[in-house]
Design a protein around this motif. Structure first.
Motif, PDB file in Angstrom:
ATOM      1  N   TRP A   1       3.394   5.810  -5.343  1.00  0.00           N
ATOM      2  CA  TRP A   1       4.676   5.341  -5.414  1.00  0.00           C
ATOM      3  C   TRP A   1       6.203   6.128  -5.335  1.00  0.00           C
ATOM      4  O   TRP A   1       7.119   5.834  -5.479  1.00  0.00           O
ATOM      5  CB  TRP A   1       4.859   4.396  -6.703  1.00  0.00           C
TER       6      TRP A   1
ATOM      7  N   GLY B   1       1.233  -3.372  -3.145  1.00  0.00           N
ATOM      8  CA  GLY B   1       1.225  -4.348  -3.859  1.00  0.00           C
ATOM      9  C   GLY B   1       0.018  -5.254  -3.600  1.00  0.00           C
ATOM     10  O   GLY B   1      -0.592  -5.702  -4.361  1.00  0.00           O
ATOM     11  N   ARG B   2       0.183  -5.573  -2.336  1.00  0.00           N
ATOM     12  CA  ARG B   2      -1.143  -6.442  -1.670  1.00  0.00           C
ATOM     13  C   ARG B   2      -2.527  -5.600  -1.799  1.00  0.00           C
ATOM     14  O   ARG B   2      -3.293  -6.606  -2.177  1.00  0.00           O
ATOM     15  CB  ARG B   2      -0.968  -6.700  -0.348  1.00  0.00           C
TER      16      ARG B   2
ATOM     17  N   ASP C   1       3.725   0.992   2.824  1.00  0.00           N
ATOM     18  CA  ASP C   1       4.973   0.539   1.993  1.00  0.00           C
ATOM     19  C   ASP C   1       4.812  -0.238   0.930  1.00  0.00           C
ATOM     20  O   ASP C   1       3.430  -0.372   0.360  1.00  0.00           O
ATOM     21  CB  ASP C   1       5.939  -0.213   3.033  1.00  0.00           C
ATOM     22  N   ALA C   2       5.614  -0.445   0.137  1.00  0.00           N
ATOM     23  CA  ALA C   2       5.620  -1.028  -1.313  1.00  0.00           C
ATOM     24  C   ALA C   2       4.951  -2.564  -1.310  1.00  0.00           C
ATOM     25  O   ALA C   2       4.038  -2.659  -2.024  1.00  0.00           O
ATOM     26  CB  ALA C   2       7.048  -1.228  -1.803  1.00  0.00           C
ATOM     27  N   GLN C   3       5.224  -3.212  -0.086  1.00  0.00           N
ATOM     28  CA  GLN C   3       4.576  -4.459   0.104  1.00  0.00           C
ATOM     29  C   GLN C   3       2.954  -4.215   0.271  1.00  0.00           C
ATOM     30  O   GLN C   3       2.308  -5.292  -0.204  1.00  0.00           O
ATOM     31  CB  GLN C   3       5.158  -5.196   0.969  1.00  0.00           C
ATOM     32  N   ALA C   4       2.582  -3.435   1.058  1.00  0.00           N
ATOM     33  CA  ALA C   4       1.293  -3.222   1.307  1.00  0.00           C
ATOM     34  C   ALA C   4       0.569  -2.880   0.114  1.00  0.00           C
ATOM     35  O   ALA C   4      -0.778  -3.207  -0.292  1.00  0.00           O
ATOM     36  CB  ALA C   4       1.070  -2.293   2.573  1.00  0.00           C
TER      37      ALA C   4
ATOM     38  N   LYS D   1      10.034  -1.787  -8.793  1.00  0.00           N
ATOM     39  CA  LYS D   1       9.969  -3.254  -9.207  1.00  0.00           C
ATOM     40  C   LYS D   1      11.514  -3.278  -9.775  1.00  0.00           C
ATOM     41  O   LYS D   1      12.256  -4.272  -9.138  1.00  0.00           O
ATOM     42  CB  LYS D   1       9.223  -3.655 -10.179  1.00  0.00           C
TER      43      LYS D   1
ATOM     44  N   GLN E   1      14.599  -3.271  -7.389  1.00  0.00           N
ATOM     45  CA  GLN E   1      14.732  -4.430  -6.380  1.00  0.00           C
ATOM     46  C   GLN E   1      15.853  -5.272  -7.278  1.00  0.00           C
ATOM     47  O   GLN E   1      16.734  -5.921  -6.526  1.00  0.00           O
ATOM     48  CB  GLN E   1      13.516  -5.201  -6.148  1.00  0.00           C
TER      49      GLN E   1
END
Length: 407
Positions: free
Chosen positions: A64, A45-46, A40-43, A94, A97
């Motif tokens: 993305w 990003g990390r 997902d987006a958070q993963a 980004k 959001q």
């Protein structure tokens, strides 16, 4: 060195700083992309925070794109078309959001001294805005939502205020309170004016060499835009009611009119473009006075409508013409003057009081975000437009912008 078709070990570029080649980089690139496609987006990003190479790899548009298609106003339509190809997809996610959470910077771009009913369109580096009898083309300042103070061009020809206008290729097609339609060349001084209706032309649309117009005189008309026949009336449709809004189907086979709903006929009707005959009516339960002020096609088979009865309605012609497939009610019982869609999940609407702009997620029934642009004074939002980063709203005496890149 990695095998052919795989990424090189990170230390070859001073990458992740591992003491020996990482097994991750020994995988073929196609397999790495497949693995990352489940994140997902958070993963993602990390993952991009691990090292420079992973940051570049995890920022690819391909990874993305799936996430962006589920976001608000990320530039992708329901059918998968990319409307903002020049902006990296990760950056759009980004900014999406900020749209969802209402994080933005407000700015007043233009002001004028007397109250008007302006209409506008965005076209690349230009914003076209009607101000009284004229349409003015303002150029955006580089890397900014602001406009240059002086218009690059002014298009005249009407004796009374411009009611609506559209951009059609190299032309601007406008309808005015003088009952005329004016065709102006975008790059040049050439224009054609012809008498179209007995009363003001409230709405116009133009596609495929055809103009449709609607008027207070209770008629809708179809006009030719072809060379040598510009201004020739092809059909006159007796709507038996004042026409407030009009739109041509993307299939160029029909057009829809939104009327004042002063009688017993549905205010939304679809007409055959070639013959001018009635095809069907949309809906059956409109209350008297529930006039339709704006219509937007999202796809060849789906459209949005809004108006005096405070509802946004979504219609799918493949499912039913008797009932809308979804509706959203303005929470403060205010008429809705305009509506726009990102072609996917987001809707923006403009209300009749206090310049209220609302954002809606079509997957939810309640309003997502609300912005009051003319408090403490009151003004309708006569027109709004947006792209992936900014929203522009035209009120009675000012043009406002919401910048979602810089909350």
């Amino acid at each position: 060195m990695g095998r052919k078709g795989s990424l090189r070990p990170p230390q070859a570029e001073g990458g992740c700083g591992a003491a020996r080649p990482s097994l991750l980089w020994a995988l073929p690139e196609e397999l790495l992309l497949l693995i990352c496609s489940y994140l997902d987006a958070q993963a993602l990003g990390r993952l991009g925070q691990v090292c420079r190479r992973l940051r570049a790899f995890s920022g690819r548009d391909l990874l993305w794109r799936r996430i962006a298609r589920g976001c608000l106003n990320s530039g992708f339509t329901q059918l998968g078309a990319d409307l903002a190809a020049g902006i990296p997809v990760k950056e759009r996610v980004k900014v999406s959001q900020n749209w969802r959470h209402g994080r933005c910077r407000r700015e007043t771009l233009l002001k004028w001294k007397r109250n008007l009913m302006p209409w506008m369109h965005l076209d690349g580096d230009y914003l076209y805005l009607s101000q009284a009898e004229d349409i003015r083309a303002y150029r955006f300042r580089p890397d900014s939502a602001g406009l240059q103070h002086r218009p690059q061009a002014v298009f005249s020809g009407h004796q009374e205020d411009v009611c609506r206008f559209v951009l059609a290729g190299s032309h601007i097609v406008s309808g005015g309170g003088d009952g005329n339609i004016v065709l102006s060349k975008v790059h040049g001084s050439f224009s054609i004016k012809f008498s179209a209706h007995q009363q003001e032309v409230n709405c116009v649309d133009c596609q495929g060499g055809i103009i449709v117009s609607g008027s207070r005189d209770r008629t809708a008309k179809v006009w030719s835009l072809s060379f040598g026949r510009a201004g020739h009336c092809l059909h006159t449709v007796q709507t038996e009611d004042r026409v407030w809004s009009i739109a041509i189907s993307p299939l160029l086979s029909s057009f829809v009119t939104g009327t004042a709903c002063c009688g017993h006929t549905s205010p939304l009707r679809i007409w055959d473009l070639e013959s001018g005959q009635l095809v069907t009516c949309l809906g059956t339960d409109f209350h008297r006075g529930a006039g339709v002020l704006d219509i937007v096609y999202e796809t060849p088979f789906t459209l949005l409508s809004c108006g005096y009865d405070t509802y946004i309605r979504s219609w799918d012609l493949r499912v039913s013409t008797r009932k809308c497939v979804m509706e959203w009610e303005e929470p403060h019982d205010s008429a809705l003057y305009c509506v726009r869609s990102d072609g996917n999940h987001m809707i923006a609407s403009g209300s009749a009081y206090y310049g209220v702009v609302r954002l809606w997620d079509k997957r939810q029934s309640r309003c997502l975000q609300s912005f009051s642009l003319s408090s403490p004074t009151s003004s309708p939002v006569y027109c709004l437009r947006f792209n992936t980063t900014h929203l522009y709203a035209a009120l009675a005496s000012a043009l406002h912008a919401l910048d979602f890149t810089a909350p």
